[in-house]
Design a protein around this motif. Structure first.
Motif, PDB file in Angstrom:
ATOM      1  N   LEU A  10       4.155  32.011  10.553  1.00  0.00           N
ATOM      2  CA  LEU A  10       4.839  30.728  10.634  1.00  0.00           C
ATOM      3  C   LEU A  10       4.487  29.891   9.412  1.00  0.00           C
ATOM      4  O   LEU A  10       3.302  29.654   9.147  1.00  0.00           O
ATOM      5  CB  LEU A  10       4.420  29.994  11.914  1.00  0.00           C
ATOM      6  CG  LEU A  10       4.905  28.556  12.075  1.00  0.00           C
ATOM      7  CD1 LEU A  10       6.426  28.506  12.141  1.00  0.00           C
ATOM      8  CD2 LEU A  10       4.281  27.923  13.318  1.00  0.00           C
ATOM      9  N   GLN A  12       6.107  26.619   6.567  1.00  0.00           N
ATOM     10  CA  GLN A  12       7.034  25.505   6.427  1.00  0.00           C
ATOM     11  C   GLN A  12       8.026  25.782   5.307  1.00  0.00           C
ATOM     12  O   GLN A  12       7.752  26.576   4.384  1.00  0.00           O
ATOM     13  CB  GLN A  12       6.276  24.224   6.140  1.00  0.00           C
ATOM     14  CG  GLN A  12       5.437  23.738   7.310  1.00  0.00           C
ATOM     15  CD  GLN A  12       4.860  22.360   7.065  1.00  0.00           C
ATOM     16  OE1 GLN A  12       4.517  22.009   5.944  1.00  0.00           O
ATOM     17  NE2 GLN A  12       4.740  21.563   8.120  1.00  0.00           N
ATOM     18  N   ARG A  37      16.470  42.287   7.197  1.00  0.00           N
ATOM     19  CA  ARG A  37      16.028  41.280   8.158  1.00  0.00           C
ATOM     20  C   ARG A  37      17.089  41.076   9.228  1.00  0.00           C
ATOM     21  O   ARG A  37      18.280  41.301   8.980  1.00  0.00           O
ATOM     22  CB  ARG A  37      15.706  39.971   7.460  1.00  0.00           C
ATOM     23  CG  ARG A  37      16.898  39.244   6.856  1.00  0.00           C
ATOM     24  CD  ARG A  37      16.432  38.019   6.074  1.00  0.00           C
ATOM     25  NE  ARG A  37      17.545  37.274   5.494  1.00  0.00           N
ATOM     26  CZ  ARG A  37      17.394  36.236   4.681  1.00  0.00           C
ATOM     27  NH1 ARG A  37      16.159  35.804   4.353  1.00  0.00           N
ATOM     28  NH2 ARG A  37      18.451  35.604   4.199  1.00  0.00           N
ATOM     29  N   ALA A  39      18.026  38.119  12.019  1.00  0.00           N
ATOM     30  CA  ALA A  39      17.821  36.813  12.650  1.00  0.00           C
ATOM     31  C   ALA A  39      18.266  36.884  14.102  1.00  0.00           C
ATOM     32  O   ALA A  39      19.068  37.751  14.468  1.00  0.00           O
ATOM     33  CB  ALA A  39      18.607  35.751  11.901  1.00  0.00           C
ATOM     34  N   THR A  88      14.622  27.532   6.159  1.00  0.00           N
ATOM     35  CA  THR A  88      14.683  27.787   7.604  1.00  0.00           C
ATOM     36  C   THR A  88      15.593  28.966   7.915  1.00  0.00           C
ATOM     37  O   THR A  88      15.345  29.717   8.863  1.00  0.00           O
ATOM     38  CB  THR A  88      15.164  26.548   8.356  1.00  0.00           C
ATOM     39  OG1 THR A  88      16.429  26.128   7.819  1.00  0.00           O
ATOM     40  CG2 THR A  88      14.158  25.400   8.216  1.00  0.00           C
ATOM     41  N   GLU A  89      16.621  29.152   7.099  1.00  0.00           N
ATOM     42  CA  GLU A  89      17.543  30.260   7.336  1.00  0.00           C
ATOM     43  C   GLU A  89      16.959  31.626   6.989  1.00  0.00           C
ATOM     44  O   GLU A  89      17.592  32.660   7.209  1.00  0.00           O
ATOM     45  CB  GLU A  89      18.861  30.055   6.587  1.00  0.00           C
ATOM     46  CG  GLU A  89      18.710  29.746   5.120  1.00  0.00           C
ATOM     47  CD  GLU A  89      18.786  28.255   4.842  1.00  0.00           C
ATOM     48  OE1 GLU A  89      18.170  27.464   5.588  1.00  0.00           O
ATOM     49  OE2 GLU A  89      19.453  27.877   3.850  1.00  0.00           O
ATOM     50  N   THR A  91      14.312  32.600   8.476  1.00  0.00           N
ATOM     51  CA  THR A  91      13.664  32.996   9.721  1.00  0.00           C
ATOM     52  C   THR A  91      14.318  34.254  10.278  1.00  0.00           C
ATOM     53  O   THR A  91      15.530  34.291  10.492  1.00  0.00           O
ATOM     54  CB  THR A  91      13.748  31.856  10.752  1.00  0.00           C
ATOM     55  OG1 THR A  91      12.981  30.750  10.290  1.00  0.00           O
ATOM     56  CG2 THR A  91      13.232  32.316  12.100  1.00  0.00           C
ATOM     57  N   LEU A 119       7.646  39.336  12.001  1.00  0.00           N
ATOM     58  CA  LEU A 119       8.392  38.103  12.203  1.00  0.00           C
ATOM     59  C   LEU A 119       7.997  37.040  11.191  1.00  0.00           C
ATOM     60  O   LEU A 119       6.811  36.738  11.022  1.00  0.00           O
ATOM     61  CB  LEU A 119       8.157  37.582  13.622  1.00  0.00           C
ATOM     62  CG  LEU A 119       8.803  36.245  13.973  1.00  0.00           C
ATOM     63  CD1 LEU A 119      10.325  36.333  13.876  1.00  0.00           C
ATOM     64  CD2 LEU A 119       8.363  35.802  15.365  1.00  0.00           C
ATOM     65  N   VAL A 120       8.999  36.476  10.561  1.00  0.00           N
ATOM     66  CA  VAL A 120       8.816  35.348   9.659  1.00  0.00           C
ATOM     67  C   VAL A 120       9.555  34.161  10.263  1.00  0.00           C
ATOM     68  O   VAL A 120      10.755  34.235  10.527  1.00  0.00           O
ATOM     69  CB  VAL A 120       9.357  35.647   8.253  1.00  0.00           C
ATOM     70  CG1 VAL A 120       9.308  34.395   7.382  1.00  0.00           C
ATOM     71  CG2 VAL A 120       8.571  36.783   7.611  1.00  0.00           C
ATOM     72  N   THR A 121       8.815  33.088  10.485  1.00  0.00           N
ATOM     73  CA  THR A 121       9.406  31.867  11.026  1.00  0.00           C
ATOM     74  C   THR A 121       9.178  30.737  10.037  1.00  0.00           C
ATOM     75  O   THR A 121       8.037  30.465   9.673  1.00  0.00           O
ATOM     76  CB  THR A 121       8.802  31.499  12.383  1.00  0.00           C
ATOM     77  OG1 THR A 121       8.951  32.594  13.290  1.00  0.00           O
ATOM     78  CG2 THR A 121       9.487  30.270  12.955  1.00  0.00           C
ATOM     79  N   VAL A 122      10.268  30.117   9.609  1.00  0.00           N
ATOM     80  CA  VAL A 122      10.179  29.029   8.647  1.00  0.00           C
ATOM     81  C   VAL A 122      10.619  27.748   9.347  1.00  0.00           C
ATOM     82  O   VAL A 122      11.759  27.639   9.804  1.00  0.00           O
ATOM     83  CB  VAL A 122      11.060  29.288   7.417  1.00  0.00           C
ATOM     84  CG1 VAL A 122      10.861  28.175   6.386  1.00  0.00           C
ATOM     85  CG2 VAL A 122      10.743  30.648   6.807  1.00  0.00           C
ATOM     86  N   SER A 123       9.704  26.803   9.431  1.00  0.00           N
ATOM     87  CA  SER A 123      10.004  25.541  10.092  1.00  0.00           C
ATOM     88  C   SER A 123      10.378  24.474   9.065  1.00  0.00           C
ATOM     89  O   SER A 123       9.965  24.529   7.913  1.00  0.00           O
ATOM     90  CB  SER A 123       8.809  25.081  10.912  1.00  0.00           C
ATOM     91  OG  SER A 123       7.712  24.807  10.050  1.00  0.00           O
TER      92      SER A 123
END
Length: 124
Positions: A10, A12, A37, A39, A88-89, A91, A119-123
């Motif tokens: 996770l 930013q 990837r 989504a 964010t896109e 993710t 998993l890559v999560t970009v907030s």
């Protein structure tokens, strides 16, 4: 053949992350390699690929060009995806894969060995 992706997490928006994929059971230097990837709710998409040997040929999806870099370390049987300026896109679950031959390709059907994904999560 086994591929193990790691390095997801996770982060930013604007941060960087490096994914790794450790391979075994194949003649690593002779194979082209790729990252894809997926989504949530979407199909698996091409991200980047690199040709065999020294990896003189690389391809990138337009959405990551200039931000992501694929590379390989043949003595370590490992390849990487350096991801900068994350959005964010970006993710998604990221999968590493080995091609059936040495030519870099955007076509997922050319890849016959796949890792489980990280998993890559970009907030925001």
């Amino acid at each position: 053949v086994q591929l193990q992706a790691s390095g997801g997490g996770l982060v930013q928006a604007g941060d960087s992350l490096r994914l790794s994929c450790a391979a075994s059971g194949l003649t690593f230097s002779s194979r082209a390699l790729g990252w894809f990837r997926q989504a949530p709710g979407k199909e698996r998409d091409f991200v980047a690929s690199i040709s065999r040997g020294t990896g003189t040929t690389t391809y990138y999806a337009d959405s990551v060009k200039g931000r992501f870099t694929i590379s390989r370390d043949n003595p370590r049987n490992t390849f990487y995806l350096q991801m900068n300026m994350l959005k964010t896109e970006d993710t998604a679950v990221y999968y590493c894969a080995a091609d059936t031959d040495g030519l870099a390709s955007r076509n997922p059907n050319r890849y016959d060995s796949w890792g489980r994904g990280t998993l890559v999560t970009v907030s925001s």
